[in-house]
Enzyme design. Sequence first.
Site, mmCIF file in Angstrom:
data_model
loop_
_atom_site.group_PDB
_atom_site.id
_atom_site.type_symbol
_atom_site.label_atom_id
_atom_site.label_comp_id
_atom_site.label_asym_id
_atom_site.label_seq_id
_atom_site.Cartn_x
_atom_site.Cartn_y
_atom_site.Cartn_z
ATOM 1 N N HIS A 1 0.823 -1.211 0.000
ATOM 2 C CA HIS A 1 0.000 0.000 0.000
ATOM 3 C C HIS A 1 0.859 1.263 0.000
ATOM 4 O O HIS A 1 0.519 2.264 0.626
ATOM 5 C CB HIS A 1 -0.951 0.033 1.201
ATOM 6 C CG HIS A 1 -1.967 -1.066 1.208
ATOM 7 N ND1 HIS A 1 -3.237 -0.923 0.715
ATOM 8 C CD2 HIS A 1 -1.890 -2.349 1.638
ATOM 9 C CE1 HIS A 1 -3.905 -2.054 0.850
ATOM 10 N NE2 HIS A 1 -3.113 -2.953 1.404
ATOM 11 N N ASN B 1 -10.264 -2.745 2.567
ATOM 12 C CA ASN B 1 -9.966 -2.770 1.129
ATOM 13 C C ASN B 1 -11.247 -2.545 0.339
ATOM 14 O O ASN B 1 -12.336 -2.553 0.915
ATOM 15 C CB ASN B 1 -9.387 -4.135 0.733
ATOM 16 C CG ASN B 1 -7.903 -4.269 1.050
ATOM 17 O OD1 ASN B 1 -7.206 -3.274 1.283
ATOM 18 N ND2 ASN B 1 -7.412 -5.483 1.066
ATOM 19 N N TYR C 1 0.765 -4.270 12.108
ATOM 20 C CA TYR C 1 0.641 -2.834 11.834
ATOM 21 C C TYR C 1 1.451 -1.989 12.812
ATOM 22 O O TYR C 1 2.112 -1.037 12.415
ATOM 23 C CB TYR C 1 -0.835 -2.413 11.801
ATOM 24 C CG TYR C 1 -1.524 -2.916 10.539
ATOM 25 C CD1 TYR C 1 -1.726 -4.275 10.337
ATOM 26 C CD2 TYR C 1 -1.914 -2.066 9.528
ATOM 27 C CE1 TYR C 1 -2.321 -4.761 9.180
ATOM 28 C CE2 TYR C 1 -2.510 -2.542 8.364
ATOM 29 C CZ TYR C 1 -2.709 -3.892 8.196
ATOM 30 O OH TYR C 1 -3.280 -4.374 7.051
#
Length: 711
Positions: free
Chosen positions: A91, A164, A378
């Site tokens: 991304h 998404n 993350y």
Amino acid sequence: MARKRAKESAAGDRKTAQYADQSVSTGSGGEVHQTAGGDTPVLTTQQGIPVADDQNSLKVGARGPTALEDFHFREKIFHFDHERIPERVVHARGFGAHGYFENYESLADFTKADLFQRAGEKTPAFVRFSTVAGNKGSADLARDVRGFAVKLYTKEGNWDLVGNNIPVFFIQDAIKFPDIIHAAKQEPDRGFPQAQTAHDNFWDFISLTPESMHMVMWIMSDRTIPRSFRFMEGFGVHTFRLINAEGKSTFVKFHWKPKLGLQSVVWNEAVKINGADPDFHRRDLWNAIQMGDYPEWELSLQLFDEDFAERFDFDVLDATKIIPEEEVPVRRVGRLVLDRCVDNFFAETEQVAFCTQNIVPGIDFTDDPLLQGRNFSYLDTQLKRLGSPNFAHIPINAPKCPFHHFQQDGHMAMMNPKGRVNYEPNSWNGQGGGPRESPDKGFQSYPAEERGPKLRVRSETFADHYSQARQFYISQTETEQHHLAEALIFELSKVERLAIRTRMVAHLLNIHPELAQQVADGLRLKEMPRPADAARPTRQDLQKSPALSILLNGPDSFKGRKMGVLVTDGVDIDIFKSLQAAVEAEGAMLEIVAPRVGGVEASDGSWIEAAQKVGGGPSVLYDAVALLPSEEGVKTLAKEATARDFVADAFAHMKFIGYVEAAMPLFEKAGVNGSLDNGFIALAGPERCSEFIATCRQLRFWAREAVAAQV
Ligand code: HDE
């Protein structure tokens, strides 16, 4: 000797300063080189030291070496050298905007999450859209999944819904994430291809990973070439929990539904947009927001309980499965509005740090093994990218509610606690003792019962890899099925190894024989392989789900779309003006394309400025086009390859084409005059313009597709 050198140097300084002034004044188109004074602040170093000369480094003599003591030069270069931070490993290419989420109704029955308690309440939001595989500088129209990451700055902390534009994922277990991403990105020896899955490594991995087959249907559909971020859905993918004040849990799937309806481009168009405007998606969002045409999505929830989860055909913890909306309808509970562009791309879009584990009281995780893995990844990735555990001190990441904790120090600590106490428990009650935990208000994990042996296994309930892939395929319109087959043929034709192509067709046989046959023919496979071994047979009883089609969920208006109007000198001003008015009345945009950017002189002698020269404004940049040349003007246009392409592409991409009679010679040169189908609308007079726009609401004239492929 020393005196001599000093003299030389002073002379040199004067000389170079004079030279610098000249170069600035001539180099910037005759503007006067500005120095500080009046309202213009003095340029300083980061330490605040005023700078006298920012054009020349400090040298020993005009042609001599640069002096190490030039602290201004060294600081400037040092900072420049460190301007980049590591791009996201996935991304990397993204674009963000600010806005808010507005709650339609209280959801207190389902969740105690503060942002869902009061109808009409607005929560500030930041959204970052992205592609997955390409590097930061790659083109916007890559065939790829789009990220749809939403940060909601609630009054009880930040909630990141990192989703998404596709509701399923490639893999079921996070341990396979590095493999799928390695396989999708550039091949490691050659460093290409960029932002493409059309290569051996990707399809090698996929063809060995049956759990990806449902996702393959989605990524080969037009979902991966959206017209813009404004026209795509978003999905939280995993099943989450909502927890109410009584501690009751309800399962939830999060969806974002675009108010403007779904829309994608066609592949040949995507390829050309990438050349004509690699920033097509980000420019679209930027322009729409700047023009006050704020894009909106409705947060839609699929809510279900344990009983449904038990009854449902598939495991709700399996991220390669959806729950059809026909089985659990979505409930629209609020709207997300993007109404402000970033002030600084780096500070906001680049530094924003989404973390799936940022969750607020009233929302909770489930045991989806993909989600569990993400909750580790993350936070870890933010430390690498932003370089400090203090990334929440950066304004874009900081909560907008009060926060208090005892975490301290570290790189770039910006918010430093005052006072003596930095631990808990402490006995400084009421005397600067700091914050205390709150069993009532604090986040409480849902006390799900967890038991079982510790094993490295995949649940048996995750084993059906083909049934929902088939369901997706049969839910598409014929046009969409055709696009899907063509996409597979395109991608697999780029795969060098025959064994991989064949292995993929073997999987397609388990999804739909007609699809497998088309792809096998398109690849000219000499022999049809045996169907791939399947852990579970493909279910034939799953019903079509119309919610899965883009074309069945398009808009009923041309609102938010863009009309490209090709004009020349002598353009009929009445037709032009009424077209302009019709576009405006629809809430759409109009962009003028002319032989030269300076503009054209209209039939009444008025001047119309253009936004694009015809070569820079190809028809792929517009949702529909109108050709308004004059009889004289079309003669030159017809000689220009770019003008001929403008028409030929609009035709090939099934666009609606409004035209005046004078455009015919251009149609002839573009090779489309023999097939003026119902997608061509003659603008015989100004009154036809609103009819033309009404036709454009269908977005494309799909009936032309079979013909266009042969022209
Ligand atoms: Fe991500 N993903 N992801 N992902 N993902 C990242 O975090 C990861 C997955 C998604 O605009 C990374 O900050 C793992 C699913 C978006 O900044 C990283 C797994 C979904 C974004 C990471 C997944 C997503 C990311 C890289 C498998 C849809 C961009 C940079 C378990 C629901 C956010 C970063 C932005 C970014 C890991 C799978 C969406 C490495 C391990 C499924 C939209 O942490």
